[in-house]
Design an enzyme around this catalytic site. Structure first.
Site, PDB file in Angstrom:
ATOM      1  N   ASP A 182      45.895  30.715  49.835  1.00 34.81           N
ATOM      2  CA  ASP A 182      45.313  31.476  50.933  1.00 34.81           C
ATOM      3  C   ASP A 182      44.828  30.588  52.068  1.00 34.81           C
ATOM      4  OD1 ASP A 182      45.469  34.199  51.109  1.00 34.81           O
ATOM      5  OD2 ASP A 182      43.335  34.534  50.776  1.00 34.81           O
ATOM      6  N   ASP A 240      38.912  43.413  41.361  1.00 40.68           N
ATOM      7  CA  ASP A 240      39.331  43.639  39.984  1.00 40.68           C
ATOM      8  C   ASP A 240      38.576  44.811  39.370  1.00 40.68           C
ATOM      9  OD1 ASP A 240      37.033  42.148  40.279  1.00 40.68           O
ATOM     10  OD2 ASP A 240      37.321  40.970  38.473  1.00 40.68           O
TER      11      ASP A 240
END
Length: 746
Positions: free
Chosen positions: A142, A458
């Site tokens: 990233d 998540d």
């Protein structure tokens, strides 16, 4: 063979003894809580006939009510705990019958996530005991860092020696860093020793090349940071872009390698990128074009594969026809290789992975836990494509790529990346899927893929999957399937837990809150577990601060808030306290802990409740009100040698921000003052019978705060509480005493 196929791929075992003990204790504890609440409520109606002020009584009663509510919700975890055993040796022997796996490894900042450790995770994933042609590893960078791209290339080259070595000698620890650090799996023999030394030399050379690249890149640090926030998409398949003369001479066995793909999605300062969830969704789209495997393993960059059989163990559940149609993911526990003896920061998360997750597994399945889970692609990208469905509707859901939409069909064959020329041509389509504008006006992050409404992508994604009727299982084998590095200093621990608390609070205040969301296919007990998860940070800090201040202020002024020792109701309070402590101690001892680790867990619970739960909850509230933008600070994986030394010696290191330290030291100072002043007062007035409970509470808090007191007064090393912090905290505690006394007496 027929007999083998008739055997189950896995078994579950109901922990009957643990459940019986929990239910019996819960029954008596609930009776005691009912008596406590009755005592508080009845006293409120008669408080006008006493000299006790109303406000402290109401505040303390509210704190007790919040703790009672969280305790009640937590009992759902303990109702039906189960353990599972997988039998990977019973899977089909024909490798062609096995499904494919994609492995997602996410990294963001090489300054906080050491490149060598990240590459060790990548290599361990490539070395899983699974057919190489059905295993594909994707590295999401990233930060778009050159050092990470270089590290992936170097990892690929070293893996061409490491993988054949592991296969030939049956190496179990397939993370090279861990293997050579522990000198494990020594099978003996002259050939093995020679091969091991040769591979070790290559590993050291691999490490040095990676570290040299990191050192050279640090010169242009400012440019690297600008690039991390502003760079185009870049995707490279290492199998066909990482060759040299030496690699070309490798034998056929070394060439039998999983696919390794480097992915740096496009990032622009003006475009939202949604942190880890956004990176995972890019990997979902990119991998759909290249490999489109049915199952996906998600790993944090420091969580290496410690057991090469984890994929096969997960398949024991995913291939079970009895549960497979509704099974979304198999969650393995997060375990760590660097936890000190006594676990002073509760880094193991023992209660979560040894108690709670076994319990929720029995009532619908565990919570998606960030790393170490094998998830079904269909659960994340459930295809709406049916006969007669308009392509326009599909594009509104999945975006404008026709190739991606076709990948959702069962008979889709992914792009053939079997040569350098074909891979370069195919990646042009894939680059488009990694652009930051691809998701505009689509349902990515809303209904498709990992969800964006919380920094805990998540947790929220797993919650929505369970709402939809998917289930999950928790597998906790004796050998840890994955091992990571836990924070070894107080700063990283509290920053990490602040982020978790903020994410949970965001969910609690959103439309997805399990208290109000509907309709849902979850069981009542599973919903109770989720409710506990989203409210416990707020409830803990809202109850911990009153318990740390109100009885102490009243103690100094001789105002009793608990029954007299001679009163039968005093036994109720003692029973509640002892019941909760003994139950916690029982859980610690039965899950491999000690009395010392029990004490440390109590202490760190107090520290978190007084600090990071406060900041995390407030941060979540401010984000929901639009007063603060969502931010994500990766957990620091760089080890400070001095702090690491303190940690391994079991010494608390208080080199942390005053934002965390001042509230903690203030609470300790307040309790110390109240305890000393309270003893003096009861000696003079002789009212031990009235004030004993409050003295006991302050004494317990001070006992649990011994490391803080030691760091304030006795220690002279770098991990002490700075004098300026102590002085500031004493001033704050004095203000609380003065202001609190005015409020209490009024």
């Amino acid at each position: 063979m027929e007999h083998q196929h008739s055997l189950p791929l896995h078994l579950s075992h109901f922990q009957k003894e643990s459940a019986i003990v929990s239910r019996i204790l819960s029954f008596f504890h609930s009776l005691a809580l009912a008596s406590l609440l009755y005592y508080r409520a009845s006293f409120l109606f008669s408080i006008n006939n006493t000299n006790i002020p109303l406000l402290p009584w109401v505040m303390l009663s509210t704190a007790e009510l919040l703790l009672s509510f969280t305790w009640l919700l937590q009992q759902a975890f303990l109702w039906k705990p189960i353990t599972r055993t997988a039998f990977p040796e019973r899977l089909p022997k024909d490798e062609q019958q096995l499904p494919g796996f994609d492995v997602f490894v996410c990294t963001a900042d090489p300054s906080k996530e050491p490149t060598v450790e990240v590459m060790n995770t990548v290599i361990s994933a490539m070395a899983l005991d699974y057919p190489a042609g059905k295993l594909h590893v994707y590295v999401s960078d990233d930060g778009g860092a050159t050092v990470t791209l270089n590290g992936v290339k170097e990892a690929w080259l070293f893996a061409k020696s490491w993988l054949p070595f592991c296969r030939k000698f049956g190496i179990t620890t397939r993370c090279p860093g861990a293997y050579f650090r522990e000198e494990g799996d020594d099978v003996g023999g002259r050939e093995f020793i020679q091969q091991k030394e040769k591979v070790k030399e290559k590993y050291e050379a691999f490490k040095e090349r990676v570290l040299a690249a990191v050192r050279s890149a640090s010169v242009g640090d400012a440019t690297n940071k600008m690039t991390a926030r502003d760079h185009p998409p870049f995707i490279q398949v290492m199998n066909y872009n990482c060759t040299d003369a030496a690699a070309a001479a490798d034998d056929a066995e070394a060439a039998d390698m999983p696919l390794l793909v480097y992915v740096a999605r496009e990032k622009r300062p003006s475009q939202p990128h949604h942190f880890k969830a956004g990176a995972l969704n890019v990997l979902l789209r990119v991998s759909a074009m290249i490999s489109n495997s049915e199952y996906i393993l998600v790993l944090d960059c420091d969580m290496y594969c410690n057991d090469p059989t984890s994929a096969r163990q997960a398949l024991c559940f995913h291939l079970d026809p009895n549960i497979s149609p509704s099974l979304a993911f198999v969650q393995f526990p997060q375990k760590y290789h660097n936890v000190c003896q006594g676990d002073i920061y509760d880094s193991r998360l023992r209660s979560t992975f040894e108690v709670l997750w076994h319990g929720i597994d029995g009532v619908g399945g565990p919570i998606l836990s960030g790393t170490g889970f094998y998830i079904k692609r269909q659960a994340l990208c459930h295809s709406p494509l049916k006969e007669g469905l308009d392509l326009k509707e599909a594009r509104e859901c999945f975006g404008p790529s026709n190739e991606l939409i076709r990948s959702l069909q069962r008979n889709y064959k992914p792009i053939a990346v079997n040569s350098k020329e074909q891979s370069l041509a195919s990646l042009n389509e894939v680059q488009f899927l990694a652009s930051c504008s691809y998701e505009h006006q689509t349902k990515w992050g809303e209904e498709v893929g990992f969800l964006y409404h919380s920094v805990l992508e998540d947790f929220l994604t797993g919650l929505i999957l369970h709402y939809k009727g998917w289930r999950s299982v928790y597998c906790n084998p004796a050998r840890p399937q994955f091992l990571g590095a836990t924070p070894t200093n107080l700063t990283d621990l509290l920053v990490q837990n602040t982020r978790w608390s903020a994410g949970l609070t965001e969910v609690a205040l959103s439309k997805y809150c399990p208290l109000i969301y509907g309709p849902s296919k979850m069981s009542i007990l599973q919903r109770m577990c989720y409710v506990w998860m989203v409210i416990f940070p707020s409830c803990y800090f809202l109850s911990a601060w009153p318990f740390a201040t109100i009885p102490q202020l009243c103690l100094l002024h001789g105002i009793p808030l608990y029954p007299k020792v001679s009163s039968p109701l005093f036994i109720v309070f003692v029973f509640i306290f002892m019941s909760s402590q003994l139950k916690h101690l029982y859980e610690v001892l039965t899950t491999g802990g000690s009395i010392k680790s029990w004490c440390n867990e109590q202490r760190i619970w107090m520290i978190k409740s007084l600090t990071c739960h406060v900041y995390g909850s407030l941060d979540g509230v401010m984000k929901c009100l639009g007063l603060r933008q969502t931010s994500f600070i990766p957990t620091n994986k760089v080890v400070d040698d001095q702090q690491e030394k303190h940690y391994q010696m079991g010494i608390y290191d208080f080199q942390t921000s005053n934002a965390y330290l001042v509230p903690l030291v203030t609470a300790v100072s307040l309790n110390f003052t109240s305890f000393v002043g309270g003893i003096a007062r009861v000696i003079i007035e002789g009212n031990w019978d009235d004030m004993f409970a409050q003295l006991l509470l302050s004494g317990y808090i001070l006992f649990m705060s011994c490391p803080v007191i030691e760091a304030m007064i006795l220690r002279k090393d770098s991990g002490r509480v700075p004098l300026a912090t102590t002085t500031m905290s004493i001033v704050f505690s004095s203000l609380i005493l003065a202001l609190g006394s005015f409020i209490v007496l009024s």
